[in-house]
Design a protein around this motif. Structure first.
Motif, PDB file in Angstrom:
ATOM      1  N   UNK A   9      63.234   1.069  -7.376  1.00 34.68           N
ATOM      2  CA  UNK A   9      62.123   1.388  -8.280  1.00 34.68           C
ATOM      3  C   UNK A   9      62.185   0.543  -9.547  1.00 34.68           C
ATOM      4  N   UNK A  10      63.366   0.425 -10.132  1.00 37.13           N
ATOM      5  CA  UNK A  10      63.522  -0.320 -11.381  1.00 37.13           C
ATOM      6  C   UNK A  10      63.155  -1.793 -11.219  1.00 37.13           C
ATOM      7  N   UNK A  11      63.441  -2.351 -10.050  1.00 34.57           N
ATOM      8  CA  UNK A  11      63.116  -3.757  -9.805  1.00 34.57           C
ATOM      9  C   UNK A  11      61.673  -3.951  -9.356  1.00 34.57           C
ATOM     10  N   UNK A  12      61.149  -2.994  -8.628  1.00 34.94           N
ATOM     11  CA  UNK A  12      59.834  -3.170  -8.000  1.00 34.94           C
ATOM     12  C   UNK A  12      58.679  -3.060  -8.976  1.00 34.94           C
ATOM     13  N   UNK A  13      58.807  -2.203  -9.994  1.00 34.11           N
ATOM     14  CA  UNK A  13      57.706  -2.054 -10.955  1.00 34.11           C
ATOM     15  C   UNK A  13      57.445  -3.368 -11.699  1.00 34.11           C
ATOM     16  N   UNK A  14      58.458  -3.997 -12.311  1.00 34.94           N
ATOM     17  CA  UNK A  14      58.173  -5.297 -12.960  1.00 34.94           C
ATOM     18  C   UNK A  14      57.780  -6.387 -11.967  1.00 34.94           C
ATOM     19  N   UNK A  15      58.352  -6.339 -10.756  1.00 32.21           N
ATOM     20  CA  UNK A  15      57.954  -7.326  -9.753  1.00 32.21           C
ATOM     21  C   UNK A  15      56.492  -7.147  -9.362  1.00 32.21           C
ATOM     22  N   UNK A  16      56.079  -5.903  -9.194  1.00 26.26           N
ATOM     23  CA  UNK A  16      54.685  -5.635  -8.857  1.00 26.26           C
ATOM     24  C   UNK A  16      53.739  -6.156  -9.926  1.00 26.26           C
ATOM     25  N   UNK A  17      54.127  -5.962 -11.180  1.00 24.24           N
ATOM     26  CA  UNK A  17      53.314  -6.484 -12.290  1.00 24.24           C
ATOM     27  C   UNK A  17      53.300  -8.012 -12.271  1.00 24.24           C
ATOM     28  N   UNK A  18      54.462  -8.602 -11.985  1.00 20.95           N
ATOM     29  CA  UNK A  18      54.550 -10.061 -11.921  1.00 20.95           C
ATOM     30  C   UNK A  18      53.665 -10.616 -10.808  1.00 20.95           C
ATOM     31  N   UNK A  19      53.665  -9.953  -9.660  1.00 14.46           N
ATOM     32  CA  UNK A  19      52.833 -10.402  -8.542  1.00 14.46           C
ATOM     33  C   UNK A  19      51.361 -10.491  -8.962  1.00 14.46           C
ATOM     34  N   UNK A  20      50.938  -9.520  -9.781  1.00 17.30           N
ATOM     35  CA  UNK A  20      49.517  -9.426 -10.126  1.00 17.30           C
ATOM     36  C   UNK A  20      49.076 -10.456 -11.154  1.00 17.30           C
ATOM     37  N   UNK A  21      50.018 -11.145 -11.773  1.00 15.14           N
ATOM     38  CA  UNK A  21      49.631 -12.169 -12.763  1.00 15.14           C
ATOM     39  C   UNK A  21      49.885 -13.579 -12.244  1.00 15.14           C
ATOM     40  N   UNK A  22      50.221 -13.670 -10.968  1.00 12.31           N
ATOM     41  CA  UNK A  22      50.517 -14.996 -10.402  1.00 12.31           C
ATOM     42  C   UNK A  22      49.304 -15.626  -9.720  1.00 12.31           C
ATOM     43  N   UNK A  23      48.145 -14.956  -9.794  1.00 10.58           N
ATOM     44  CA  UNK A  23      46.934 -15.527  -9.226  1.00 10.58           C
ATOM     45  C   UNK A  23      47.004 -15.678  -7.717  1.00 10.58           C
ATOM     46  N   UNK A  24      46.840 -16.910  -7.251  1.00 13.42           N
ATOM     47  CA  UNK A  24      46.791 -17.163  -5.811  1.00 13.42           C
ATOM     48  C   UNK A  24      48.129 -16.908  -5.119  1.00 13.42           C
ATOM     49  N   UNK A  25      49.205 -16.917  -5.885  1.00 11.32           N
ATOM     50  CA  UNK A  25      50.525 -16.699  -5.310  1.00 11.32           C
ATOM     51  C   UNK A  25      50.751 -15.241  -4.921  1.00 11.32           C
ATOM     52  N   UNK A  26      49.903 -14.349  -5.420  1.00 15.10           N
ATOM     53  CA  UNK A  26      50.118 -12.920  -5.188  1.00 15.10           C
ATOM     54  C   UNK A  26      50.205 -12.584  -3.700  1.00 15.10           C
ATOM     55  N   UNK A  27      49.243 -13.062  -2.924  1.00 15.92           N
ATOM     56  CA  UNK A  27      49.221 -12.741  -1.499  1.00 15.92           C
ATOM     57  C   UNK A  27      50.432 -13.339  -0.784  1.00 15.92           C
ATOM     58  N   UNK A  28      50.876 -14.497  -1.230  1.00 16.20           N
ATOM     59  CA  UNK A  28      52.053 -15.136  -0.616  1.00 16.20           C
ATOM     60  C   UNK A  28      53.307 -14.322  -0.906  1.00 16.20           C
ATOM     61  N   UNK A  64      61.591  -4.785  -1.061  1.00 13.50           N
ATOM     62  CA  UNK A  64      60.595  -5.444  -0.211  1.00 13.50           C
ATOM     63  C   UNK A  64      59.418  -4.522   0.082  1.00 13.50           C
ATOM     64  N   UNK A  65      59.696  -3.237   0.251  1.00  9.69           N
ATOM     65  CA  UNK A  65      58.642  -2.273   0.568  1.00  9.69           C
ATOM     66  C   UNK A  65      57.919  -1.793  -0.682  1.00  9.69           C
ATOM     67  N   UNK A  66      58.695  -1.463  -1.717  1.00 11.78           N
ATOM     68  CA  UNK A  66      58.101  -0.833  -2.897  1.00 11.78           C
ATOM     69  C   UNK A  66      57.391  -1.826  -3.811  1.00 11.78           C
ATOM     70  N   UNK A  67      57.842  -3.065  -3.849  1.00 17.67           N
ATOM     71  CA  UNK A  67      57.169  -4.058  -4.698  1.00 17.67           C
ATOM     72  C   UNK A  67      55.709  -4.226  -4.288  1.00 17.67           C
ATOM     73  N   UNK A  68      55.449  -4.155  -2.986  1.00 24.64           N
ATOM     74  CA  UNK A  68      54.074  -4.246  -2.507  1.00 24.64           C
ATOM     75  C   UNK A  68      53.254  -3.058  -2.994  1.00 24.64           C
ATOM     76  N   UNK A  69      53.845  -1.854  -2.899  1.00 25.33           N
ATOM     77  CA  UNK A  69      53.140  -0.654  -3.352  1.00 25.33           C
ATOM     78  C   UNK A  69      52.852  -0.721  -4.845  1.00 25.33           C
ATOM     79  N   UNK A  70      53.840  -1.185  -5.624  1.00 23.66           N
ATOM     80  CA  UNK A  70      53.661  -1.279  -7.073  1.00 23.66           C
ATOM     81  C   UNK A  70      52.573  -2.289  -7.434  1.00 23.66           C
TER      82      UNK A  70
END
Length: 222
Positions: A30-49, A93-99
């Protein structure tokens, strides 16, 4: 039944280890996935990758990963550390996607309104985005909890004692009661963890209880 009475202490010990091994992957995940999830959302086209990479990471078979980790971490093959690290990898791997999906679903108007009244970026995240995404993140965390508890049993194949030991011994001795006991105990731990997460979610997000009560009243009125 005699076997059950004679092995109560050992079953309790294995169940305790199973429950303890589950804590770190869930918490660290949980502690790692929340910031990772936020990071994914600011990477633009890289998010889906990045989300696809998480899916691929979760698809790695658990036993080969457990056999590979000792050489990467410098640990012994029988060390529980290998199991904890593997479970944490799967949890992230599972929770970062959910976040990422939960945070992306927050109404942009709420974020804009918070910015308009002077909320800084971090305060917007903590006071607006995270509470709004909380229910979806909690749902993902419950899936991670159930997944972690079940995957711990695989660790018995590498010498890490857990309720999976009952599966192995029951299979080797052709003793179904031992296998059934391990299954029931594993399900019980998963249920306890799930209820604990729901309770914790209600504690941190009290509006969820109000929403459930309102939904129940509407169903009763119908």
């Amino acid at each position: 039944m005699n076997w059950l009475m004679q092995n109560v202490d050992r079953i309790a010990m294995l169940a305790g280890r199973q429950a303890a091994y589950s804590l770190m992957p869930i918490a660290v995940g949980l502690l790692l996935s929340v910031p990772l999830g936020r990071l994914f959302n600011v990477t633009g086209r890289m998010r889906s990758i990045l989300i696809a990479l998480c899916g691929a990471l979760y698809a790695i078979p658990s036993l080969p990963l457990l056999m590979l980790l000792p050489s990467l971490l410098g640990t012994k093959i029988l060390s529980p550390v290998n199991l904890e690290v593997a479970l944490t990898i799967y949890a992230v791997a599972l929770l970062a996607q959910s976040c990422a999906n939960a945070l992306a679903s927050v109404d942009p108007e709420l974020i804009d309104a918070a910015a308009a009244i002077g909320y800084g970026r971090m305060r917007r995240f903590l006071d607006v985005e995270l509470p709004q995404a909380g229910p979806v993140i909690l749902a993902g965390l419950r899936v991670v909890s159930a997944s972690s508890i079940s995957l711990i049993t695989v660790g018995s194949l590498t010498g890490v004692e857990s309720l999976g030991s009952l599966f192995l011994e029951g299979y080797q001795r052709d003793f179904p009661l031992e296998i059934i006991t391990g299954i029931i105990a594993t399900l019980a731990i998963a249920l306890v963890y799930d209820r604990a997460l729901v309770w914790l979610g209600d504690l941190l997000m009290p509006w969820r209880r109000a929403e459930r009560r309102a939904s129940t009243r509407e169903e009763n009125d119908e």
